[in-house]
Design an enzyme around this catalytic site. Structure first.
Site, PDB file in Angstrom:
ATOM      1  CB  SER A 157      -0.707  -0.312   1.368  1.00 32.91           C
ATOM      2  OG  SER A 157      -2.007   1.239   0.979  1.00 32.91           O
ATOM      3  CE1 TYR A 177      -0.294   4.819  -5.854  1.00 39.15           C
ATOM      4  CE2 TYR A 177       0.442   5.969  -3.747  1.00 39.15           C
ATOM      5  CZ  TYR A 177       0.242   5.175  -4.679  1.00 39.15           C
ATOM      6  OH  TYR A 177       1.921   3.847  -3.760  1.00 39.15           O
ATOM      7  CE  LYS A 181      -0.695   1.295  -3.713  1.00 42.09           C
ATOM      8  NZ  LYS A 181      -0.505   0.110  -3.872  1.00 42.09           N
TER       9      LYS A 181
END
Length: 272
Positions: A157, A177, A181
């Protein structure tokens, strides 16, 4: 750091490990660390040969590095945006080495831009590679893990998954993004709760800022961030520790590499 050697009788002896995004950077380092403990490693990525990417590093380079040190390793080129490639990756791994014991979902494709400018195509590609591919690959390896009563899945992650907090200072377009994650972390904890009783550990390592070719191309290391750069050995060590973890005591964790190693009282090993 300890001396970097391959221990064929290490803690991962006889284990089969698949590492995605392994042509360079964090994925390559993870391959090295798992191989050092005796794992049979399959490295996967889109870049197998020189000239296939604008970034340095190929699957050939990764596997040559491992084999020179005495590891049992191979690569399988795969585009994780494609379901058929994900299925082929696991099928070919099983044909080559046997059932998968360790799955490390490290591959990513990332675009940094504000939400107002984000295209549907890029959004769907990021979600496919960073969220659905780890989900699908987990589905592909879980039946065998459940049957054997053991296995480990480690997802990679980022601190981008943490919610931003005021005062807001704008951003550099990392919302999608971070979304990916955060979704990956929630998938990890949910799956961990489902399969702990089957002897399977599912965990997250969040690397922080690491000097890799991918980080460099996005310009993430600068005067403001350079003091936060973490050696790649920390991430590789953290992944190894979680890959061998007992699911009875260590599963469903979202760990940052350096604090995890401090908790365990460990220093990272140098890499082959």
């Amino acid at each position: 750091m300890s001396s970097p050697v391959i221990n064929p009788n290490g803690t991962l002896k006889g284990k089969v490990a698949v590492v995605t995004g392994a042509s360079r950077g964090i994925g390559e380092a993870i391959c090295a660390r798992l191989a050092m403990e005796g794992a049979r490693v399959v490295a996967s990525a889109r870049t197998a040969e020189s000239g296939e990417s604008r970034l340095p590093g190929t699957l050939h380079d990764t596997v040559d590095r491992l084999r020179r040190a005495g590891a049992d390793a191979a690569f399988i080129k795969a585009d994780l945006a494609l379901a058929a490639d994900r299925e082929r990756l696991i099928d070919e791994t099983e044909a080559l080495f046997g059932p998968v014991d360790i799955l490390v979902n490290n591959a990513a494709i990332t675009y940094f831009m504000p939400v107002v400018d984000f295209t549907e195509k890029r959004f769907k590609l990021m979600m496919e590679v960073q969220v659905y591919a780890p989900f699908h690959l987990s589905q592909l390896v879980l039946p065998s893990m459940i049957e054997r009563g053991s296995g480990s899945i480690v997802n990679i992650s980022s601190p981008a998954g943490i919610h931003p907090k005021p005062p807001y200072r704008g951003g550099r377009g990392g919302t999608v993004y971070g979304l990916c994650k955060a979704a990956l972390e929630r998938f990890t904890t949910g799956l961990a709760s489902e399969v702990q009783a089957n002897g399977i550990a599912v965990n997250v390592v969040s690397p922080g800022l690491v000097d890799t070719p991918g980080v460099a191309v996005h310009g993430l290391i600068n005067e403001q961030s350079k003091d936060r750069v973490q050696p790649i050995e920390y991430i590789a060590e953290a992944v190894y520790q979680l890959a061998k973890a007992d699911p009875a005591t260590m599963t469903g964790r979202v760990d940052y590499a350096e604090p995890l190693l401090k908790e365990l009282g460990l220093e990272p090993s140098a890499l082959i």
